[in-house]
Design a protein around this motif. Sequence first.
Motif, PDB file in Angstrom:
ATOM      1  N   LEU A  34      61.686  73.166 -10.092  1.00  0.00           N
ATOM      2  CA  LEU A  34      60.308  72.667 -10.039  1.00  0.00           C
ATOM      3  C   LEU A  34      59.812  72.470  -8.613  1.00  0.00           C
ATOM      4  CD1 LEU A  34      60.380  70.000 -12.867  1.00  0.00           C
ATOM      5  CD2 LEU A  34      59.439  72.281 -12.955  1.00  0.00           C
ATOM      6  N   MET A  35      60.736  72.510  -7.658  1.00  0.00           N
ATOM      7  CA  MET A  35      60.332  72.231  -6.274  1.00  0.00           C
ATOM      8  C   MET A  35      60.804  73.336  -5.339  1.00  0.00           C
ATOM      9  SD  MET A  35      61.555  68.349  -6.563  1.00  0.00           S
ATOM     10  CE  MET A  35      62.853  68.869  -7.627  1.00  0.00           C
ATOM     11  N   PRO A  36      60.262  74.551  -5.468  1.00  0.00           N
ATOM     12  CA  PRO A  36      60.708  75.628  -4.595  1.00  0.00           C
ATOM     13  C   PRO A  36      60.282  75.397  -3.146  1.00  0.00           C
ATOM     14  CG  PRO A  36      58.841  76.350  -5.895  1.00  0.00           C
ATOM     15  CD  PRO A  36      59.209  74.996  -6.388  1.00  0.00           C
ATOM     16  N   HIS A  37      60.935  76.063  -2.223  1.00  0.00           N
ATOM     17  CA  HIS A  37      60.632  76.007  -0.784  1.00  0.00           C
ATOM     18  C   HIS A  37      60.814  74.611  -0.198  1.00  0.00           C
ATOM     19  CE1 HIS A  37      58.924  80.000  -1.002  1.00  0.00           C
ATOM     20  NE2 HIS A  37      58.151  79.615  -1.993  1.00  0.00           N
ATOM     21  N   SER A  38      61.583  73.752  -0.837  1.00  0.00           N
ATOM     22  CA  SER A  38      61.700  72.413  -0.266  1.00  0.00           C
ATOM     23  C   SER A  38      63.157  71.965  -0.272  1.00  0.00           C
ATOM     24  CB  SER A  38      60.845  71.426  -1.049  1.00  0.00           C
ATOM     25  OG  SER A  38      61.205  71.433  -2.391  1.00  0.00           O
ATOM     26  N   GLN A  39      63.408  70.849   0.374  1.00  0.00           N
ATOM     27  CA  GLN A  39      64.777  70.341   0.393  1.00  0.00           C
ATOM     28  C   GLN A  39      64.805  68.852   0.073  1.00  0.00           C
ATOM     29  OE1 GLN A  39      66.437  70.958   4.317  1.00  0.00           O
ATOM     30  NE2 GLN A  39      66.254  68.804   4.802  1.00  0.00           N
ATOM     31  N   ILE A  40      65.908  68.436  -0.517  1.00  0.00           N
ATOM     32  CA  ILE A  40      66.107  67.036  -0.872  1.00  0.00           C
ATOM     33  C   ILE A  40      67.362  66.559  -0.157  1.00  0.00           C
ATOM     34  CG2 ILE A  40      66.595  65.441  -2.760  1.00  0.00           C
ATOM     35  CD1 ILE A  40      65.191  67.518  -4.606  1.00  0.00           C
ATOM     36  N   ASP A  41      67.233  65.495   0.615  1.00  0.00           N
ATOM     37  CA  ASP A  41      68.390  64.960   1.338  1.00  0.00           C
ATOM     38  C   ASP A  41      68.852  63.679   0.692  1.00  0.00           C
ATOM     39  OD1 ASP A  41      68.646  66.811   3.520  1.00  0.00           O
ATOM     40  OD2 ASP A  41      66.709  66.058   4.196  1.00  0.00           O
ATOM     41  N   ILE A  42      70.148  63.586   0.437  1.00  0.00           N
ATOM     42  CA  ILE A  42      70.720  62.362  -0.112  1.00  0.00           C
ATOM     43  C   ILE A  42      71.708  61.826   0.917  1.00  0.00           C
ATOM     44  CG2 ILE A  42      71.996  61.352  -2.033  1.00  0.00           C
ATOM     45  CD1 ILE A  42      71.293  63.909  -3.628  1.00  0.00           C
ATOM     46  N   PHE A  43      71.511  60.588   1.329  1.00  0.00           N
ATOM     47  CA  PHE A  43      72.451  59.954   2.248  1.00  0.00           C
ATOM     48  C   PHE A  43      73.095  58.780   1.543  1.00  0.00           C
ATOM     49  CE2 PHE A  43      69.244  61.950   4.870  1.00  0.00           C
ATOM     50  CZ  PHE A  43      70.020  62.616   5.802  1.00  0.00           C
ATOM     51  N   LEU A  86      66.540  72.999  -2.117  1.00  0.00           N
ATOM     52  CA  LEU A  86      67.851  72.884  -1.487  1.00  0.00           C
ATOM     53  C   LEU A  86      68.270  71.416  -1.542  1.00  0.00           C
ATOM     54  CD1 LEU A  86      70.009  74.156   0.536  1.00  0.00           C
ATOM     55  CD2 LEU A  86      68.499  73.356   2.319  1.00  0.00           C
ATOM     56  N   VAL A  87      69.463  71.157  -2.046  1.00  0.00           N
ATOM     57  CA  VAL A  87      69.938  69.772  -2.112  1.00  0.00           C
ATOM     58  C   VAL A  87      71.032  69.596  -1.078  1.00  0.00           C
ATOM     59  CG1 VAL A  87      70.953  68.003  -3.570  1.00  0.00           C
ATOM     60  CG2 VAL A  87      69.421  69.667  -4.566  1.00  0.00           C
ATOM     61  N   ARG A  88      70.883  68.567  -0.251  1.00  0.00           N
ATOM     62  CA  ARG A  88      71.916  68.279   0.747  1.00  0.00           C
ATOM     63  C   ARG A  88      72.402  66.863   0.566  1.00  0.00           C
ATOM     64  NH1 ARG A  88      70.587  70.040   6.668  1.00  0.00           N
ATOM     65  NH2 ARG A  88      69.616  67.991   6.573  1.00  0.00           N
ATOM     66  N   CYS A  89      73.639  66.633   0.906  1.00  0.00           N
ATOM     67  CA  CYS A  89      74.184  65.295   0.741  1.00  0.00           C
ATOM     68  C   CYS A  89      75.085  64.958   1.919  1.00  0.00           C
ATOM     69  CB  CYS A  89      74.969  65.215  -0.561  1.00  0.00           C
ATOM     70  SG  CYS A  89      75.654  63.593  -0.824  1.00  0.00           S
ATOM     71  N   GLU A  90      74.978  63.740   2.385  1.00  0.00           N
ATOM     72  CA  GLU A  90      75.855  63.290   3.454  1.00  0.00           C
ATOM     73  C   GLU A  90      76.488  61.961   3.065  1.00  0.00           C
ATOM     74  OE1 GLU A  90      74.301  63.818   7.508  1.00  0.00           O
ATOM     75  OE2 GLU A  90      75.366  61.960   7.952  1.00  0.00           O
ATOM     76  N   TYR A  91      77.820  61.958   3.078  1.00  0.00           N
ATOM     77  CA  TYR A  91      78.561  60.747   2.729  1.00  0.00           C
ATOM     78  C   TYR A  91      79.151  60.185   4.013  1.00  0.00           C
ATOM     79  CZ  TYR A  91      82.742  58.174   1.196  1.00  0.00           C
ATOM     80  OH  TYR A  91      83.714  57.233   1.019  1.00  0.00           O
ATOM     81  N   SER A  92      79.059  58.891   4.180  1.00  0.00           N
ATOM     82  CA  SER A  92      79.724  58.286   5.335  1.00  0.00           C
ATOM     83  C   SER A  92      80.233  56.917   4.955  1.00  0.00           C
ATOM     84  CB  SER A  92      78.770  58.199   6.518  1.00  0.00           C
ATOM     85  OG  SER A  92      77.715  57.345   6.192  1.00  0.00           O
ATOM     86  N   MET A  93      81.144  56.447   5.764  1.00  0.00           N
ATOM     87  CA  MET A  93      81.761  55.161   5.481  1.00  0.00           C
ATOM     88  C   MET A  93      81.526  54.278   6.700  1.00  0.00           C
ATOM     89  SD  MET A  93      85.381  55.292   3.678  1.00  0.00           S
ATOM     90  CE  MET A  93      85.938  53.940   2.687  1.00  0.00           C
ATOM     91  N   ALA A  94      80.964  53.105   6.497  1.00  0.00           N
ATOM     92  CA  ALA A  94      80.729  52.212   7.627  1.00  0.00           C
ATOM     93  C   ALA A  94      82.068  51.769   8.203  1.00  0.00           C
ATOM     94  CB  ALA A  94      79.919  51.007   7.186  1.00  0.00           C
ATOM     95  N   ASN A  95      82.089  51.558   9.527  1.00  0.00           N
ATOM     96  CA  ASN A  95      83.340  51.158  10.173  1.00  0.00           C
ATOM     97  C   ASN A  95      83.866  49.847   9.618  1.00  0.00           C
ATOM     98  OD1 ASN A  95      83.563  53.314  11.865  1.00  0.00           O
ATOM     99  ND2 ASN A  95      82.283  52.390  13.450  1.00  0.00           N
TER     100      ASN A  95
END
Lengths: 241, 331
Positions: free
Chosen positions: A111-120, A67-76
């Motif tokens: 290649l990586m079942p049952h796992s997650q990758i977080d990108i911030f 599972l690939v997740r991504c979170e984008y944010s902008m510094a104040n």
Amino acid sequence: MEFVNPEGLRLDGRRAMEMRQLRAQIGAVSKADGSAVFEMGNTKVIAAVYGPREVQNRSQQMSDQALVRCEYSMANFSTGDRMRKPKGDRRSTELSLVIRQTMEACILTHLMPHSQIDIFVQVLQADGGTRSACINAATLALADAGIPMRDLVTSCSAGYLNNTSLLDLNYVEDSAGGPDVTVGILPTLDKVTLLQMDAKLPMDIFENVMQLAIEGCKAVANYIREVLQENTKQLEVRRGV
Amino acid sequence: MRGLQVSLNQTQKIRLQRALQQLESLSSKVNVNASVTVADTIPVNFEDNILKGHGTVERDGELVATLCGVVERVNKLVYVRPLRSRYKPEIGDIIVGRVVEIVPKRWKLEINFSQDAVLMLSSMNLADGIQRRRTAVDELNMRSFFEENDVVCAEVRNFQHDGSLQLQARSQKYGKLEKGQLLTIPPYLVKRRKQHFHHMEQYGVDLVLGCNGFIWIGEHVEVRDTMSGDQVSNTEQQNTKSSTSTNYMDLEEQEQGYTPLETRQNICRIANSVRVLSSLGFNITVEVIMETVDLSGTMNLEVHEMLGSEFYVLVAEKEAERRCSSGKKKG
């Protein structure tokens, strides 16, 4: 407003087909599995990758891929006027989705079942082209985390102002309201993973602008490859036998 | 620079640079451009029927890397050994992990792998040392072995068909780790060796180098198979507790749980050497750790000074010197 003066120079002194200066640094976040800072001129983005790790939400777990997740944010402090932005507004949700889809296309998730990758990714300084800078930073961070990828994804933008195609728009050119084409490619496979434009352009001009952006992507890819090569060599040398 | 943030002055910068250059010149003789990055083609010299291993894919008849790392060749097998990545377990590895969850009949351990590892109740030695089926009572008493957030040492037993990992702790040397520090370093710095448990007599410290990059440094525990004996004495103590004053017993218990100041300083000293070495990206072995500890001893440095810039540069120089001399011996 005049964006290209008669001498052919842009507002920040660049030529029409010139990119801003690139700078990249690997390993900016010590606790992350992979991290990078990427700068395109005055645009500065930091990216951190965690994983592959255990899925936090059991119901999202997939038995055949990661599972690939991504979170984008902008510094104040990233923009000229300091604004308190609510987290999860429309713009950042859209950008998170765009970055996630682009990165998912190149990660070998099977290649990586049952796992997650977080990108911030977080924008530290915004001066136009944050979308591209975020994608480039995320690529570097993923490569640093040792996550298998089909190819590096690189991204660059191009626009069309004053009857000239311009590479790598900055904030002033971006906010002029002209067409802005953001392209993400897999450079060695010659495939497009991202193409966004929120204006109208005649077909022949569009092709020119897109070609220019692709050239920009390839230049970014060369730079990123150099940085990675240097980093890998350094790690191996330090480790010794 | 990862991990440690040191601010170097001008001379220290130059000294560090020179030491690193020395390291580079030493290793450049060994491997000639074996490092690849993502999407680089790996030259295979038109050999047919090679086996493509981890970190490679075939594309248009060419072998392409999918990772950043070093190309390794074993007979016909070609694979990319990644440097910075999460832990890739192999059967028989000794690992250190942290309990994150207790579910029926098993503990779940965080071990820096892509999933949590599983330690079954049935792959643990029971407290009384008798071999028998695990009953419901044993299941209810699982928290008497390990609770959440305990640090545990175990061995990789096997992979399940779905890719999850099973551990075992069927020996006295495995089990809960107490009274010490846990450090996490990148797993590629720990080499697989015969010996991963080390007892440093002169410091009274146990060192466990987990293959997954979790390093345990703790007070030396004399014999670990006192579990059965402990239980007997515990019951005896409880019996005596009722007769003698409880105040006296509390004092004795405190005495047992107390780690002498000197041992605690030694633990910190060894931990700081590991921190310096890993932030420099050097291979972590007992010999190197001991050398670094000795160096700090001869320099008369306080424990906290070991994380300063001067010691950082010194360790780099020492390592360059060490590799130089070992290279000469071989030549």
